[in-house]
Design a protein around this motif. Structure first.
Motif, mmCIF file in Angstrom:
data_model
loop_
_atom_site.group_PDB
_atom_site.id
_atom_site.type_symbol
_atom_site.label_atom_id
_atom_site.label_comp_id
_atom_site.label_asym_id
_atom_site.label_seq_id
_atom_site.Cartn_x
_atom_site.Cartn_y
_atom_site.Cartn_z
ATOM 1 N N ALA A 31 -3.282 -6.748 -13.876
ATOM 2 C CA ALA A 31 -2.315 -5.764 -13.383
ATOM 3 C C ALA A 31 -1.921 -6.156 -11.966
ATOM 4 N N LEU A 32 -0.633 -6.115 -11.698
ATOM 5 C CA LEU A 32 -0.103 -6.415 -10.372
ATOM 6 C C LEU A 32 0.641 -5.183 -9.878
ATOM 7 N N PHE A 33 0.066 -4.531 -8.882
ATOM 8 C CA PHE A 33 0.658 -3.303 -8.350
ATOM 9 C C PHE A 33 1.106 -3.545 -6.913
ATOM 10 N N LEU A 34 2.368 -3.303 -6.644
ATOM 11 C CA LEU A 34 2.913 -3.457 -5.306
ATOM 12 C C LEU A 34 2.654 -2.166 -4.542
ATOM 13 N N LYS A 35 1.858 -2.279 -3.488
ATOM 14 C CA LYS A 35 1.443 -1.113 -2.729
ATOM 15 C C LYS A 35 1.836 -1.276 -1.263
ATOM 16 N N GLY A 36 1.746 -0.201 -0.535
ATOM 17 C CA GLY A 36 2.113 -0.199 0.881
ATOM 18 C C GLY A 36 0.922 -0.381 1.801
ATOM 19 N N ARG A 37 1.059 0.172 2.987
ATOM 20 C CA ARG A 37 0.047 0.016 4.031
ATOM 21 C C ARG A 37 -1.315 0.605 3.664
ATOM 22 N N GLU A 38 -1.339 1.543 2.751
ATOM 23 C CA GLU A 38 -2.582 2.223 2.376
ATOM 24 C C GLU A 38 -3.274 1.578 1.168
ATOM 25 N N ALA A 39 -2.955 0.341 0.866
ATOM 26 C CA ALA A 39 -3.503 -0.330 -0.327
ATOM 27 C C ALA A 39 -5.031 -0.335 -0.329
ATOM 28 N N GLU A 40 -5.637 -0.662 0.804
ATOM 29 C CA GLU A 40 -7.098 -0.720 0.859
ATOM 30 C C GLU A 40 -7.713 0.642 0.566
ATOM 31 N N ALA A 41 -7.125 1.696 1.122
ATOM 32 C CA ALA A 41 -7.630 3.051 0.882
ATOM 33 C C ALA A 41 -7.458 3.449 -0.588
ATOM 34 N N GLU A 42 -6.355 3.036 -1.201
ATOM 35 C CA GLU A 42 -6.139 3.344 -2.614
ATOM 36 C C GLU A 42 -7.137 2.610 -3.504
ATOM 37 N N VAL A 43 -7.461 1.373 -3.153
ATOM 38 C CA VAL A 43 -8.481 0.630 -3.911
ATOM 39 C C VAL A 43 -9.819 1.350 -3.794
ATOM 40 N N ALA A 44 -10.182 1.775 -2.588
ATOM 41 C CA ALA A 44 -11.445 2.498 -2.388
ATOM 42 C C ALA A 44 -11.467 3.793 -3.196
ATOM 43 N N ALA A 45 -10.369 4.518 -3.213
ATOM 44 C CA ALA A 45 -10.291 5.760 -3.993
ATOM 45 C C ALA A 45 -10.423 5.479 -5.486
ATOM 46 N N ALA A 46 -9.804 4.422 -5.952
ATOM 47 C CA ALA A 46 -9.860 4.077 -7.373
ATOM 48 C C ALA A 46 -11.275 3.685 -7.797
ATOM 49 N N ARG A 47 -12.027 3.082 -6.892
ATOM 50 C CA ARG A 47 -13.395 2.655 -7.223
ATOM 51 C C ARG A 47 -14.345 3.831 -7.440
ATOM 52 N N ARG A 48 -13.950 5.032 -7.081
ATOM 53 C CA ARG A 48 -14.784 6.212 -7.343
ATOM 54 C C ARG A 48 -14.886 6.492 -8.837
ATOM 55 N N ARG A 49 -13.878 6.079 -9.587
ATOM 56 C CA ARG A 49 -13.867 6.318 -11.034
ATOM 57 C C ARG A 49 -13.910 5.041 -11.858
ATOM 58 N N TRP A 50 -13.379 3.969 -11.328
ATOM 59 C CA TRP A 50 -13.191 2.739 -12.082
ATOM 60 C C TRP A 50 -14.019 1.599 -11.522
ATOM 61 N N THR A 51 -14.374 0.658 -12.401
ATOM 62 C CA THR A 51 -14.965 -0.605 -11.999
ATOM 63 C C THR A 51 -13.943 -1.678 -12.308
ATOM 64 N N PHE A 52 -13.670 -2.568 -11.343
ATOM 65 C CA PHE A 52 -12.674 -3.611 -11.552
ATOM 66 C C PHE A 52 -12.818 -4.692 -10.495
ATOM 67 N N ASP A 53 -12.246 -5.838 -10.790
ATOM 68 C CA ASP A 53 -12.122 -6.913 -9.808
ATOM 69 C C ASP A 53 -10.739 -6.775 -9.189
ATOM 70 N N ALA A 54 -10.672 -6.836 -7.873
ATOM 71 C CA ALA A 54 -9.387 -6.681 -7.190
ATOM 72 C C ALA A 54 -9.227 -7.714 -6.087
ATOM 73 N N THR A 55 -8.007 -8.191 -5.962
ATOM 74 C CA THR A 55 -7.635 -9.010 -4.811
ATOM 75 C C THR A 55 -6.379 -8.408 -4.213
ATOM 76 N N LEU A 56 -6.275 -8.454 -2.899
ATOM 77 C CA LEU A 56 -5.105 -7.953 -2.200
ATOM 78 C C LEU A 56 -4.427 -9.129 -1.513
ATOM 79 N N GLU A 57 -3.167 -9.297 -1.828
ATOM 80 C CA GLU A 57 -2.376 -10.379 -1.244
ATOM 81 C C GLU A 57 -1.271 -9.763 -0.388
ATOM 82 N N PRO A 58 -0.913 -10.379 0.719
ATOM 83 C CA PRO A 58 0.185 -9.847 1.529
ATOM 84 C C PRO A 58 1.514 -9.978 0.794
#
Length: 115
Positions: free
Chosen positions: A67-94
């Protein structure tokens, strides 16, 4: 990969979106995957926060899905929030088009906790 039996990629995309939106439980996941014929890539821009995007995308995920999701400045916070319910591998690219934007690539999605 778009199944050949579909008349157009637009019709396929609309059908897939309707199926993802209606799939609210893990019990529907196998049926959804069989209707879609497997999904290699899921993408979204400005649709919803990452936890909600994962909820919508989960029924179409398989072992090979990215999955490739285009996110804004809060991408890191959204990943942290998602990890409360989900397990996944994630990479963030500029983002190349937005100095504050990030492309969040998700693989190996699994639900950790039902809400």
């Amino acid at each position: 990969m778009i199944p050949e039996r579909q008349h157009s990629s637009a019709k396929w995309a609309v059908a897939a979106a309707q199926l993802w939106t209606s799939a609210r439980s893990e019990s529907r996941k196998p049926r959804l995957q069989s209707k879609l014929g497997g999904v290699d890539v899921i993408t979204a821009r400005a649709l919803a926060p990452l936890p909600r995007l994962l909820e919508l995308a989960a029924p179409a995920f398989s072992a090979h899905t990215v999955a490739l999701f285009l996110k804004g400045r809060e991408a890191e916070a959204e990943v942290a929030a998602a990890r409360r319910r989900w397990t996944f591998d994630a990479t963030l690219e500029p983002s190349l088009t937005d100095a504050g934007g990030r492309i969040v690539a998700i693989k190996a999605l699994e639900v950790e906790r039902e809400e």
